[in-house]
Design a protein around this motif. Structure first.
Motif, PDB file in Angstrom:
ATOM      1  N   ARG A  66      -4.914   5.599  -4.552  1.00  0.00           N
ATOM      2  CA  ARG A  66      -5.034   5.950  -3.708  1.00  0.00           C
ATOM      3  C   ARG A  66      -5.665   7.247  -3.247  1.00  0.00           C
ATOM      4  NH1 ARG A  66      -1.647   5.515   1.663  1.00  0.00           N
ATOM      5  NH2 ARG A  66      -2.222   7.303   2.711  1.00  0.00           N
ATOM      6  N   GLY A 125      -8.364   1.009   4.353  1.00  0.00           N
ATOM      7  CA  GLY A 125      -7.399   1.843   5.728  1.00  0.00           C
ATOM      8  C   GLY A 125      -6.989   1.644   6.823  1.00  0.00           C
ATOM      9  N   ASP A 185     -10.597  -0.387  -0.168  1.00  0.00           N
ATOM     10  CA  ASP A 185      -9.530  -0.798   1.358  1.00  0.00           C
ATOM     11  C   ASP A 185      -9.714   0.491   2.387  1.00  0.00           C
ATOM     12  OD1 ASP A 185      -8.057  -1.049   3.188  1.00  0.00           O
ATOM     13  OD2 ASP A 185      -6.146  -1.655   1.259  1.00  0.00           O
ATOM     14  N   THR A 205      -8.160   2.818  -2.467  1.00  0.00           N
ATOM     15  CA  THR A 205      -8.153   2.779  -1.291  1.00  0.00           C
ATOM     16  C   THR A 205      -7.758   4.713  -0.552  1.00  0.00           C
ATOM     17  OG1 THR A 205      -6.412   2.317   0.681  1.00  0.00           O
ATOM     18  CG2 THR A 205      -5.229   2.628  -0.913  1.00  0.00           C
ATOM     19  N   SER A 232      -0.423  -0.328  -4.552  1.00  0.00           N
ATOM     20  CA  SER A 232      -0.757   1.045  -4.724  1.00  0.00           C
ATOM     21  C   SER A 232      -0.544   1.834  -5.721  1.00  0.00           C
ATOM     22  CB  SER A 232      -1.432   1.665  -3.354  1.00  0.00           C
ATOM     23  OG  SER A 232      -2.668   2.519  -2.813  1.00  0.00           O
ATOM     24  N   TYR A 254      -4.801  -0.983  -6.787  1.00  0.00           N
ATOM     25  CA  TYR A 254      -5.772   0.403  -6.265  1.00  0.00           C
ATOM     26  C   TYR A 254      -4.813   1.393  -6.534  1.00  0.00           C
ATOM     27  CZ  TYR A 254      -3.488  -1.927  -2.113  1.00  0.00           C
ATOM     28  OH  TYR A 254      -1.935  -2.088  -1.694  1.00  0.00           O
ATOM     29  N   SER A 307       0.662  -0.949  -0.068  1.00  0.00           N
ATOM     30  CA  SER A 307      -0.170   0.113   0.581  1.00  0.00           C
ATOM     31  C   SER A 307       0.792   1.328   0.163  1.00  0.00           C
ATOM     32  CB  SER A 307      -0.890   0.316   1.219  1.00  0.00           C
ATOM     33  OG  SER A 307      -1.740  -0.680   1.053  1.00  0.00           O
TER      34      SER A 307
END
Length: 366
Positions: free
Chosen positions: A128, A209, A207, A169, A106, A126, A85
Motif C-alpha cells: 500500500r 483503489g 490496484d 495499491t 495488502s 500487494y 485490502s
C-alpha cells in the motif's frame, strides 16, 4: 364477509436500495475504466441484496475483515475471488481469511509482512502506497501507506519470506473530486515497478483503489474524467499488468434513498428545527466525518409550494445529532410527514448503531 384488519407499516426509517441503479452504476464504471477490473468495497454497504445484485452483474469484491469474507461466502463468493485490502489485521483475521481461501493481502509494514508469512504462507502480497487525498470530501488518508522505497523493500522482503510479490495499491481519498489525484500515485507505482524489475521481481497487478465520487447535493466530475486520468498513467507503466479498482460509493450511493418520519417541529431562536426518526448515529455519520461538507439531497412528501429553511436533527439527545442545516422544505411541515434523503446507499446503514436505544434503519432492495 370477513374484512382483514388494516396493517400499519413498521415504524422507523427505511433505506430503499434500487437494484437497477446499482447495475447501471457498475456499467458506468466499466465504461469509464475499460480494462480495469472492479472489486466492490464491501464495507460500503453489506446488505445481502446489494451484494447479490453486484455478484450477478459480474462484480468482484474487496474486504477489510473476515466478517465481510463470511458475508460474501453466504451469497456464494469464494475466498479465492476476494482481495483483502486492509493492510493491518489482527493475527486471527489473517488466519481466518486464509482458512477461507483468501490468498491476496495488502501490507504496509514489515510487522504485517512477518505475521502474514506465518498465518498465510505463500500468499500473494500487494504493498500500500501512501497518498494524501487533499481533494476528497471525506478525508480518509494518512493512516496507511509507505513511500516508493518502502513499497519496494516490502515486496522484496516478501519474496525472501516465501510470499509472492503480487502488486501495488493506493487510495486517493474518499469522495475525491479531482481526477488528477490518480496521476501522482500511478507515477509512483511506475517508479516502484521499474525498481522491482531491476531487482528481479515482476508484478502482476496494480490496484488503483477507491474514492470515486457519487453525486449528492452538488454535481461531481464524471467518472470518465477519472478513467482518462488513470488510463494515461496506466499506459506509461513499465510493463503490462492486470489493473484492479475498488469502487464503493460510486456504485451504491445514488441507488439508496432514506425514508424517515418527522417526529416534531419547533421554532427556536436559532431557527426552525425538524426532528426525525433518523439521525447521524443511525446512518448519517458521514455528515460529521466531512465536517458538514457532505450534503444529501433532501425533500419532503408534503410538497407545499411555500418553503421554509429547517435544520434537520435526529431523535437522540446528542447535540451533534444534526445532519443538515438550512434545508428548504414545506413551510407547513409537521409531525408525521415523511422526508426523502437521496444518495444514501453508501456508508449509511453500515454505520448505524442503537445509540440512545433507537433502532437502526431497515434496508430493503427494490
Amino acid at each position: 364477509m370477513t374484512v382483514a384488519p388494516i396493517t400499519q407499516p413498521r415504524p422507523g426509517p427505511v433505506l430503499e436500495m434500487r437494484a437497477e441503479r446499482i447495475v447501471a452504476a457498475l456499467q458506468t464504471f466499466r465504461d469509464a475504466f475499460p480494462g480495469v477490473r472492479p472489486y466492490y468495497a464491501t464495507k460500503c454497504n453489506t446488505h445481502a441484496g446489494v451484494l447479490r445484485t453486484l455478484r450477478e452483474a459480474g462484480c468482484d469484491f474487496e474486504v477489510a475483515s473476515t466478517q465481510e469474507v463470511e458475508i460474501l461466502a453466504g451469497i456464494g463468493v469464494p475466498g479465492p475471488e476476494v482481495i483483502f485490502s486492509n493492510p493491518v489485521r489482527a493475527r486471527e483475521q489473517t488466519a481466518r481469511a486464509a482458512a477461507a481461501g483468501v490468498d491476496r493481502f495488502s501490507v504496509d509494514s514489515v510487522e504485517e509482512l512477518h505475521r502474514l508469512s506465518v498465518e498465510a504462507p505463500g500468499a500473494r502480497v500487494y504493498a500500500r502506497l501512501a497518498t494524501f487525498g487533499q481533494d476528497s470530501v471525506v478525508p480518509s488518508e494518512g493512516k496507511f501507506g509507505v513511500d516508493v522505497t518502502g513499497a519496494v523493500r516490502l515486496l522484496l522482503e516478501a519474496r525472501e519470506r516465501g510470499l509472492v510479490p503480487y502488486g501495488i495499491t493506493f487510495h486517493m481519498g474518499s469522495q475525491s473530486l479531482a481526477p488528477s489525484a490518480l496521476r501522482r500515485p500511478l507515477q509512483d507505482v511506475a517508479h516502484a515497478m521499474d525498481r522491482l524489475r531491476r531487482a528481479g521481481v515482476r508484478l502482476e497487478m496494480v490496484d488503483i483503489g477507491g474514492g470515486f465520487p457519487a453525486a449528492y447535493d452538488e454535481p461531481v466530475p464524471p467518472l470518465a474524467d477519472f478513467g482518462r486520468a488513470a488510463a494515461a498513467e496506466i499506459a506509461a507503466l513499465p510493463y503490462p499488468v492486470e489493473v484492479f479498482a475498488e469502487p464503493g460509493r460510486c456504485l451504491v450511493a445514488e441507488a439508496g434513498t432514506f425514508r424517515c418520519r418527522v417526529i416534531g417541529v419547533a421554532e427556536r431562536p436559532s431557527g426552525w428545527w425538524a426532528h426525525t426518526d433518523l439521525g447521524v448515529f443511525h446512518g448519517l455519520m458521514e455528515v460529521l466525518e466531512s465536517g458538514g461538507e457532505l450534503r444529501y439531497p433532501i425533500h419532503d412528501t408534503r410538497g407545499t409550494r411555500l418553503r421554509r429553511c429547517y435544520h434537520l436533527t435526529g431523535p437522540t439527545c446528542d447535540s451533534q445529532d444534526t445532519f443538515a442545516r438550512d434545508v428548504l422544505l414545506s413551510a407547513d411541515l409537521h409531525e408525521g410527514d415523511e422526508l426523502l434523503i437521496g444518495s444514501a446507499g453508501a456508508y449509511t446503514s453500515v454505520y448505524a448503531s442503537r445509540f440512545n436505544g433507537f433502532a437502526p434503519p431497515r434496508v430493503v432492495l427494490i
